[in-house]
Scaffold this motif. Structure first.
Motif: not given
Ligand code: SAH
Length: 398
Positions: A253-257
Protein backbone atom coordinates in the motif's frame (compact mmCIF):
# COMPACT_ATOMS: atom_id res chain seq x y z
CA UNK A 1 -42.38 -3.68 24.38
CA UNK A 2 -41.70 -5.70 21.25
CA UNK A 3 -42.57 -9.37 21.37
CA UNK A 4 -39.41 -11.41 20.86
CA UNK A 5 -39.16 -13.38 17.65
CA UNK A 6 -38.93 -17.11 18.10
CA UNK A 7 -36.16 -18.80 16.16
CA UNK A 8 -36.54 -22.55 16.06
CA UNK A 9 -33.20 -24.29 16.49
CA UNK A 10 -32.63 -27.44 14.44
CA UNK A 11 -32.50 -30.48 16.77
CA UNK A 12 -28.84 -31.25 16.15
CA UNK A 13 -27.81 -27.74 17.22
CA UNK A 14 -29.81 -27.59 20.46
CA UNK A 15 -27.04 -28.97 22.68
CA UNK A 16 -24.55 -26.48 21.34
CA UNK A 17 -26.78 -23.55 22.36
CA UNK A 18 -27.62 -25.15 25.71
CA UNK A 19 -23.86 -25.34 26.23
CA UNK A 20 -23.65 -21.58 25.67
CA UNK A 21 -22.27 -21.34 22.17
CA UNK A 22 -22.84 -17.63 21.45
CA UNK A 23 -23.02 -17.23 17.67
CA UNK A 24 -26.42 -17.61 16.00
CA UNK A 25 -25.77 -19.14 12.60
CA UNK A 26 -28.32 -19.31 9.85
CA UNK A 27 -27.65 -23.01 9.33
CA UNK A 28 -28.79 -23.77 12.86
CA UNK A 29 -32.21 -22.13 12.46
CA UNK A 30 -35.30 -23.74 10.89
CA UNK A 31 -37.20 -20.50 10.26
CA UNK A 32 -34.70 -17.68 9.53
CA UNK A 33 -37.27 -16.10 7.21
CA UNK A 34 -39.16 -14.66 10.18
CA UNK A 35 -36.29 -12.23 10.72
CA UNK A 36 -36.98 -8.76 9.35
CA UNK A 37 -35.55 -5.88 11.34
CA UNK A 38 -31.92 -5.95 12.50
CA UNK A 39 -31.63 -5.34 16.20
CA UNK A 40 -34.78 -7.38 16.95
CA UNK A 41 -34.60 -9.46 20.11
CA UNK A 42 -34.85 -13.18 19.36
CA UNK A 43 -35.52 -16.25 21.48
CA UNK A 44 -33.84 -19.45 20.41
CA UNK A 45 -36.31 -22.23 21.11
CA UNK A 46 -36.16 -26.01 20.92
CA UNK A 47 -38.80 -28.69 20.46
CA UNK A 48 -42.17 -27.69 21.93
CA UNK A 49 -40.92 -24.11 21.78
CA UNK A 50 -39.02 -24.42 25.05
CA UNK A 51 -36.70 -21.46 25.70
CA UNK A 52 -32.97 -21.98 25.16
CA UNK A 53 -31.39 -18.55 24.83
CA UNK A 54 -32.03 -14.89 24.05
CA UNK A 55 -30.09 -12.70 21.64
CA UNK A 56 -30.35 -10.17 18.85
CA UNK A 57 -30.59 -10.30 15.07
CA UNK A 58 -27.61 -8.72 13.29
CA UNK A 59 -25.97 -9.98 10.12
CA UNK A 60 -22.19 -10.21 10.10
CA UNK A 61 -19.79 -11.99 7.79
CA UNK A 62 -20.26 -14.96 10.08
CA UNK A 63 -23.64 -15.56 11.65
CA UNK A 64 -26.93 -13.70 11.88
CA UNK A 65 -26.73 -12.61 15.48
CA UNK A 66 -25.44 -13.29 18.96
CA UNK A 67 -26.79 -14.86 22.13
CA UNK A 68 -26.84 -12.36 25.00
CA UNK A 69 -28.33 -14.33 27.88
CA UNK A 70 -29.69 -17.71 28.90
CA UNK A 71 -32.15 -16.22 31.39
CA UNK A 72 -35.58 -15.93 29.87
CA UNK A 73 -36.60 -13.06 32.10
CA UNK A 74 -33.48 -10.92 31.56
CA UNK A 75 -34.20 -7.77 29.57
CA UNK A 76 -31.83 -6.38 26.96
CA UNK A 77 -31.98 -2.82 28.13
CA UNK A 78 -29.79 -0.06 29.55
CA UNK A 79 -28.98 -1.93 32.82
CA UNK A 80 -27.98 -4.99 30.77
CA UNK A 81 -25.45 -2.98 28.73
CA UNK A 82 -24.25 -1.16 31.83
CA UNK A 83 -23.58 -4.41 33.70
CA UNK A 84 -21.68 -6.00 30.80
CA UNK A 85 -19.59 -2.93 30.05
CA UNK A 86 -18.81 -2.22 33.67
CA UNK A 87 -17.68 -5.82 34.24
CA UNK A 88 -15.42 -5.45 31.21
CA UNK A 89 -13.95 -2.18 32.51
CA UNK A 90 -13.26 -3.79 35.89
CA UNK A 91 -11.32 -6.57 34.20
CA UNK A 92 -9.06 -3.94 32.56
CA UNK A 93 -8.18 -2.08 35.77
CA UNK A 94 -4.53 -3.06 35.42
CA UNK A 95 -4.46 -1.32 32.03
CA UNK A 96 -6.12 1.82 33.39
CA UNK A 97 -3.45 1.95 36.08
CA UNK A 98 -0.44 1.11 33.89
CA UNK A 99 1.46 4.29 33.14
CA UNK A 100 3.51 2.83 30.33
CA UNK A 101 0.49 1.65 28.27
CA UNK A 102 -2.63 3.67 27.48
CA UNK A 103 -3.98 1.87 24.42
CA UNK A 104 -5.98 -1.30 25.03
CA UNK A 105 -9.24 -3.10 24.35
CA UNK A 106 -11.94 -2.28 26.86
CA UNK A 107 -14.70 -4.50 25.47
CA UNK A 108 -14.12 -7.52 23.27
CA UNK A 109 -17.42 -8.60 21.72
CA UNK A 110 -18.68 -12.05 22.71
CA UNK A 111 -15.65 -12.43 24.98
CA UNK A 112 -17.28 -9.79 27.18
CA UNK A 113 -20.82 -10.99 26.61
CA UNK A 114 -22.00 -8.93 23.62
CA UNK A 115 -20.97 -10.20 20.21
CA UNK A 116 -20.62 -7.65 17.41
CA UNK A 117 -19.36 -4.82 19.63
CA UNK A 118 -15.81 -3.84 20.51
CA UNK A 119 -14.54 -0.77 22.37
CA UNK A 120 -10.91 0.31 22.41
CA UNK A 121 -9.22 3.05 24.41
CA UNK A 122 -6.45 5.13 22.82
CA UNK A 123 -5.06 7.59 25.36
CA UNK A 124 -8.54 8.58 26.50
CA UNK A 125 -10.08 8.51 23.03
CA UNK A 126 -12.57 5.67 22.76
CA UNK A 127 -13.30 3.82 19.55
CA UNK A 128 -16.43 1.71 19.14
CA UNK A 129 -16.62 -0.87 16.35
CA UNK A 130 -20.16 -1.90 15.37
CA UNK A 131 -20.08 -5.11 13.37
CA UNK A 132 -23.74 -5.17 12.27
CA UNK A 133 -26.68 -2.89 11.74
CA UNK A 134 -28.36 -4.92 14.48
CA UNK A 135 -25.87 -4.05 17.22
CA UNK A 136 -25.85 -0.45 15.96
CA UNK A 137 -29.52 -0.13 16.98
CA UNK A 138 -28.29 -0.25 20.60
CA UNK A 139 -25.97 2.73 20.10
CA UNK A 140 -27.83 5.16 22.39
CA UNK A 141 -27.66 2.74 25.31
CA UNK A 142 -23.96 2.00 24.80
CA UNK A 143 -23.05 5.69 24.60
CA UNK A 144 -25.08 6.44 27.73
CA UNK A 145 -23.22 3.67 29.55
CA UNK A 146 -19.86 5.16 28.53
CA UNK A 147 -21.08 8.59 29.68
CA UNK A 148 -21.87 7.15 33.10
CA UNK A 149 -18.86 4.90 33.56
CA UNK A 150 -15.80 6.62 32.13
CA UNK A 151 -14.04 9.91 31.63
CA UNK A 152 -13.16 10.29 27.97
CA UNK A 153 -11.73 12.88 25.62
CA UNK A 154 -14.01 11.79 22.80
CA UNK A 155 -15.85 8.82 21.36
CA UNK A 156 -15.37 7.74 17.75
CA UNK A 157 -17.01 4.84 15.93
CA UNK A 158 -16.58 2.57 12.92
CA UNK A 159 -19.65 1.10 11.32
CA UNK A 160 -18.24 -2.11 9.95
CA UNK A 161 -21.31 -3.11 8.03
CA UNK A 162 -22.94 -2.24 4.74
CA UNK A 163 -26.04 -0.12 4.44
CA UNK A 164 -27.61 -0.51 1.05
CA UNK A 165 -24.35 -1.78 -0.32
CA UNK A 166 -22.38 1.26 0.79
CA UNK A 167 -19.72 1.35 3.50
CA UNK A 168 -20.50 4.34 5.66
CA UNK A 169 -17.34 6.22 6.35
CA UNK A 170 -17.95 9.94 6.41
CA UNK A 171 -17.27 11.21 9.92
CA UNK A 172 -16.53 8.76 12.71
CA UNK A 173 -16.83 11.34 15.50
CA UNK A 174 -19.61 10.63 18.00
CA UNK A 175 -19.18 13.00 20.95
CA UNK A 176 -16.77 14.75 23.31
CA UNK A 177 -13.90 16.98 22.22
CA UNK A 178 -12.78 16.27 18.66
CA UNK A 179 -9.23 14.97 18.62
CA UNK A 180 -6.25 16.32 16.72
CA UNK A 181 -4.82 13.32 14.91
CA UNK A 182 -2.52 11.62 15.21
CA UNK A 183 -3.04 11.00 18.86
CA UNK A 184 0.18 9.56 20.27
CA UNK A 185 -0.50 6.53 22.41
CA UNK A 186 1.94 4.74 24.70
CA UNK A 187 2.54 1.03 24.69
CA UNK A 188 5.14 -0.40 27.06
CA UNK A 189 6.99 2.88 26.76
CA UNK A 190 6.91 2.95 22.94
CA UNK A 191 4.92 5.60 21.06
CA UNK A 192 2.41 4.95 18.31
CA UNK A 193 0.53 7.43 16.14
CA UNK A 194 -3.18 6.71 15.89
CA UNK A 195 -5.77 8.23 13.54
CA UNK A 196 -9.37 7.63 14.56
CA UNK A 197 -11.04 9.50 11.73
CA UNK A 198 -9.32 8.10 8.67
CA UNK A 199 -10.80 4.79 7.51
CA UNK A 200 -11.37 1.44 9.16
CA UNK A 201 -7.77 0.89 10.34
CA UNK A 202 -6.34 3.31 12.87
CA UNK A 203 -2.58 2.72 12.54
CA UNK A 204 -1.97 0.03 15.12
CA UNK A 205 -3.34 -3.41 15.90
CA UNK A 206 -3.69 -3.63 19.66
CA UNK A 207 -3.79 -7.43 19.66
CA UNK A 208 -0.05 -7.58 18.79
CA UNK A 209 1.07 -5.67 21.89
CA UNK A 210 2.80 -8.64 23.53
CA UNK A 211 4.57 -9.54 20.28
CA UNK A 212 5.86 -5.98 19.85
CA UNK A 213 7.13 -6.04 23.42
CA UNK A 214 8.89 -9.37 22.91
CA UNK A 215 10.49 -8.15 19.67
CA UNK A 216 11.71 -5.03 21.37
CA UNK A 217 12.97 -6.60 24.60
CA UNK A 218 14.13 -10.05 23.58
CA UNK A 219 14.76 -10.45 19.91
CA UNK A 220 15.77 -7.30 18.03
CA UNK A 221 19.02 -6.11 19.58
CA UNK A 222 21.76 -5.83 16.99
CA UNK A 223 19.66 -7.55 14.32
CA UNK A 224 18.91 -6.92 10.67
CA UNK A 225 15.13 -7.11 10.60
CA UNK A 226 12.79 -7.63 7.66
CA UNK A 227 9.17 -6.72 8.43
CA UNK A 228 6.82 -7.94 5.71
CA UNK A 229 3.18 -6.82 5.33
CA UNK A 230 4.35 -3.98 7.52
CA UNK A 231 1.33 -1.57 7.28
CA UNK A 232 2.44 1.40 9.48
CA UNK A 233 5.62 -0.40 10.53
CA UNK A 234 4.63 -1.00 14.15
CA UNK A 235 6.86 -4.09 14.40
CA UNK A 236 9.75 -2.18 12.80
CA UNK A 237 9.42 0.55 15.40
CA UNK A 238 9.49 -2.03 18.20
CA UNK A 239 12.57 -3.61 16.63
CA UNK A 240 14.37 -0.28 16.15
CA UNK A 241 13.63 0.75 19.74
CA UNK A 242 14.91 -2.64 20.83
CA UNK A 243 18.28 -1.91 19.24
CA UNK A 244 17.94 -3.42 15.77
CA UNK A 245 20.88 -2.62 13.52
CA UNK A 246 18.45 -1.84 10.73
CA UNK A 247 14.84 -2.48 9.79
CA UNK A 248 13.34 -3.02 6.34
CA UNK A 249 9.57 -2.59 6.05
CA UNK A 250 7.69 -3.91 3.02
CA UNK A 251 4.07 -3.17 2.18
CA UNK A 252 2.17 -2.94 -1.06
CA UNK A 253 0.00 0.00 0.00
CA UNK A 254 1.41 3.39 -1.03
CA UNK A 255 0.11 5.01 2.14
CA UNK A 256 2.21 2.68 4.24
CA UNK A 257 5.37 4.67 3.53
CA UNK A 258 4.26 8.00 5.03
CA UNK A 259 2.52 6.15 7.87
CA UNK A 260 5.72 4.27 8.69
CA UNK A 261 7.75 7.49 8.58
CA UNK A 262 5.24 8.92 11.04
CA UNK A 263 5.59 5.96 13.44
CA UNK A 264 9.40 6.21 13.41
CA UNK A 265 9.26 9.97 13.85
CA UNK A 266 7.00 9.94 16.92
CA UNK A 267 9.66 7.72 18.51
CA UNK A 268 12.55 9.98 17.64
CA UNK A 269 14.01 7.42 15.21
CA UNK A 270 15.68 8.72 12.05
CA UNK A 271 13.57 7.03 9.38
CA UNK A 272 16.20 7.72 6.75
CA UNK A 273 18.40 5.13 8.40
CA UNK A 274 15.65 2.52 7.90
CA UNK A 275 14.37 1.05 4.65
CA UNK A 276 10.69 1.56 3.90
CA UNK A 277 9.72 -0.04 0.62
CA UNK A 278 6.37 0.00 -1.19
CA UNK A 279 6.41 -3.35 -2.96
CA UNK A 280 4.67 -6.70 -3.25
CA UNK A 281 6.23 -8.95 -0.59
CA UNK A 282 6.50 -11.84 -3.04
CA UNK A 283 8.48 -9.69 -5.46
CA UNK A 284 10.70 -8.59 -2.60
CA UNK A 285 11.46 -12.20 -1.68
CA UNK A 286 12.59 -12.83 -5.26
CA UNK A 287 14.70 -9.67 -5.25
CA UNK A 288 16.31 -10.54 -1.91
CA UNK A 289 17.04 -14.11 -2.98
CA UNK A 290 18.54 -12.98 -6.27
CA UNK A 291 20.81 -10.56 -4.43
CA UNK A 292 21.72 -13.15 -1.83
CA UNK A 293 20.44 -10.94 0.97
CA UNK A 294 20.04 -12.40 4.46
CA UNK A 295 18.26 -11.16 7.56
CA UNK A 296 18.61 -12.08 11.23
CA UNK A 297 14.88 -11.73 11.77
CA UNK A 298 11.97 -11.95 9.34
CA UNK A 299 8.49 -10.95 10.50
CA UNK A 300 5.47 -12.35 8.63
CA UNK A 301 2.06 -10.87 9.34
CA UNK A 302 -0.05 -11.26 6.21
CA UNK A 303 -3.78 -10.61 6.01
CA UNK A 304 -5.95 -13.76 5.87
CA UNK A 305 -6.67 -12.97 2.24
CA UNK A 306 -4.88 -10.59 -0.08
CA UNK A 307 -5.32 -9.95 -3.73
CA UNK A 308 -2.62 -8.12 -5.63
CA UNK A 309 -2.31 -7.67 -9.38
CA UNK A 310 -0.35 -10.86 -9.79
CA UNK A 311 -1.71 -13.27 -7.25
CA UNK A 312 -4.09 -14.09 -4.45
CA UNK A 313 -2.73 -15.07 -1.09
CA UNK A 314 -4.78 -17.12 1.34
CA UNK A 315 -3.25 -17.77 4.74
CA UNK A 316 -5.03 -21.13 5.01
CA UNK A 317 -3.50 -22.30 1.70
CA UNK A 318 -0.31 -20.36 1.05
CA UNK A 319 1.26 -19.80 4.47
CA UNK A 320 3.77 -22.67 4.08
CA UNK A 321 5.13 -21.07 0.89
CA UNK A 322 5.52 -17.78 2.69
CA UNK A 323 7.57 -19.47 5.41
CA UNK A 324 9.67 -21.26 2.77
CA UNK A 325 10.45 -17.95 1.08
CA UNK A 326 11.49 -16.54 4.45
CA UNK A 327 13.71 -19.50 5.36
CA UNK A 328 15.87 -18.89 2.32
CA UNK A 329 16.65 -15.32 3.32
CA UNK A 330 17.09 -15.94 7.05
CA UNK A 331 20.57 -16.36 8.53
CA UNK A 332 21.48 -19.52 10.41
CA UNK A 333 20.25 -19.03 14.01
CA UNK A 334 18.05 -16.24 12.71
CA UNK A 335 14.46 -15.85 13.76
CA UNK A 336 11.20 -15.99 11.86
CA UNK A 337 8.16 -14.52 13.52
CA UNK A 338 5.10 -16.01 11.86
CA UNK A 339 1.73 -14.48 12.67
CA UNK A 340 -1.80 -15.06 11.42
CA UNK A 341 -5.21 -13.74 12.37
CA UNK A 342 -7.07 -16.35 10.35
CA UNK A 343 -9.71 -17.96 12.58
CA UNK A 344 -10.43 -20.80 10.15
CA UNK A 345 -7.53 -22.87 11.52
CA UNK A 346 -5.97 -23.31 14.94
CA UNK A 347 -2.48 -23.30 16.46
CA UNK A 348 -1.93 -26.98 15.74
CA UNK A 349 -2.45 -26.54 12.03
CA UNK A 350 -0.35 -23.38 12.05
CA UNK A 351 2.54 -25.29 13.66
CA UNK A 352 2.00 -27.88 10.93
CA UNK A 353 2.58 -25.17 8.31
CA UNK A 354 5.90 -24.31 9.97
CA UNK A 355 6.89 -27.99 10.14
CA UNK A 356 5.99 -28.55 6.45
CA UNK A 357 7.92 -25.51 5.29
CA UNK A 358 11.11 -26.40 7.18
CA UNK A 359 10.90 -30.04 6.11
CA UNK A 360 10.56 -29.06 2.47
CA UNK A 361 13.53 -26.71 2.81
CA UNK A 362 15.48 -29.44 4.54
CA UNK A 363 16.23 -27.14 7.45
CA UNK A 364 15.94 -27.59 11.20
CA UNK A 365 14.15 -25.24 13.55
CA UNK A 366 12.99 -24.73 17.11
CA UNK A 367 9.89 -22.92 18.31
CA UNK A 368 11.06 -20.49 20.97
CA UNK A 369 7.78 -18.94 21.98
CA UNK A 370 4.13 -18.67 20.99
CA UNK A 371 1.51 -15.98 21.43
CA UNK A 372 -2.24 -15.76 21.18
CA UNK A 373 -4.53 -12.84 22.05
CA UNK A 374 -3.37 -10.60 24.91
CA UNK A 375 -5.27 -10.38 28.19
CA UNK A 376 -7.49 -7.45 27.24
CA UNK A 377 -8.83 -9.39 24.24
CA UNK A 378 -10.98 -11.53 26.49
CA UNK A 379 -12.17 -14.73 24.77
CA UNK A 380 -15.46 -16.57 25.38
CA UNK A 381 -14.45 -20.09 26.34
CA UNK A 382 -17.48 -21.41 24.47
CA UNK A 383 -16.31 -19.71 21.29
CA UNK A 384 -12.67 -20.67 20.73
CA UNK A 385 -12.77 -19.29 17.17
CA UNK A 386 -12.76 -15.89 18.87
CA UNK A 387 -9.14 -16.59 19.82
CA UNK A 388 -8.00 -15.95 16.26
CA UNK A 389 -4.43 -14.71 16.77
CA UNK A 390 -1.54 -17.17 16.47
CA UNK A 391 2.08 -16.08 16.55
CA UNK A 392 5.14 -18.35 16.52
CA UNK A 393 8.70 -17.27 17.21
CA UNK A 394 10.86 -19.77 15.34
CA UNK A 395 14.64 -20.12 15.27
CA UNK A 396 16.25 -21.50 12.14
CA UNK A 397 18.83 -23.78 13.69
CA UNK A 398 20.87 -24.77 10.68
N1 SAH B 1 1.95 -6.25 10.46
C1 SAH B 1 1.10 -5.08 10.49
C2 SAH B 1 -0.31 -5.35 10.03
C3 SAH B 1 -0.43 -5.94 8.66
S1 SAH B 1 -1.96 -5.62 7.91
C4 SAH B 1 1.10 -4.50 11.89
O1 SAH B 1 1.55 -5.13 12.83
O2 SAH B 1 0.62 -3.37 12.05
C5 SAH B 1 -1.69 -6.32 6.34
C6 SAH B 1 -0.91 -5.44 5.40
O3 SAH B 1 -0.53 -6.27 4.32
C7 SAH B 1 -1.67 -4.29 4.77
O4 SAH B 1 -1.02 -3.09 5.10
C8 SAH B 1 -1.61 -4.55 3.26
O5 SAH B 1 -1.39 -3.38 2.50
C9 SAH B 1 -0.42 -5.48 3.16
N2 SAH B 1 -0.37 -6.37 2.01
C10 SAH B 1 -1.34 -7.18 1.52
N3 SAH B 1 -0.86 -7.93 0.48
C11 SAH B 1 0.44 -7.59 0.31
C12 SAH B 1 1.47 -8.01 -0.57
N4 SAH B 1 1.26 -8.95 -1.50
N5 SAH B 1 2.68 -7.46 -0.45
C13 SAH B 1 2.92 -6.51 0.50
N6 SAH B 1 1.99 -6.08 1.36
C14 SAH B 1 0.76 -6.60 1.28
Amino acid sequence: MNVPIELKVKPKYITQYKNKYPLISKDAILNPDVLEREGSIVHLVGDNNQFVAKGYYGKQNKGIGWVLTHKKGERIDFPFFKTKISEAINKRQAFYEDESTNAFRVFNGEGDGIGGLTIDCFAGYYLINWYSEGIYTFKDQVIRVLDELIKYQAIYEKKRFDTKGKYINDDDFVKGMRGEFPVIVKENGMNYAVHLNDGAMVGIFLDQRDVREAISIKYADGKKVLNTFSYTGAFSVAAALGGAEKTTSIDLAKRSKSKTIEQFSVNGIDYEKQDIIVMDVFDYFKYATRHNMKFDMVILDPPSFARSKKRTFSAAKNYPELIKDSISITEKNGIIIASTNNSSFGMKKFKGFVADAFREMNTKYAILEEFSLPEDFHVDRNFPQGNYLKVLVVRKTD
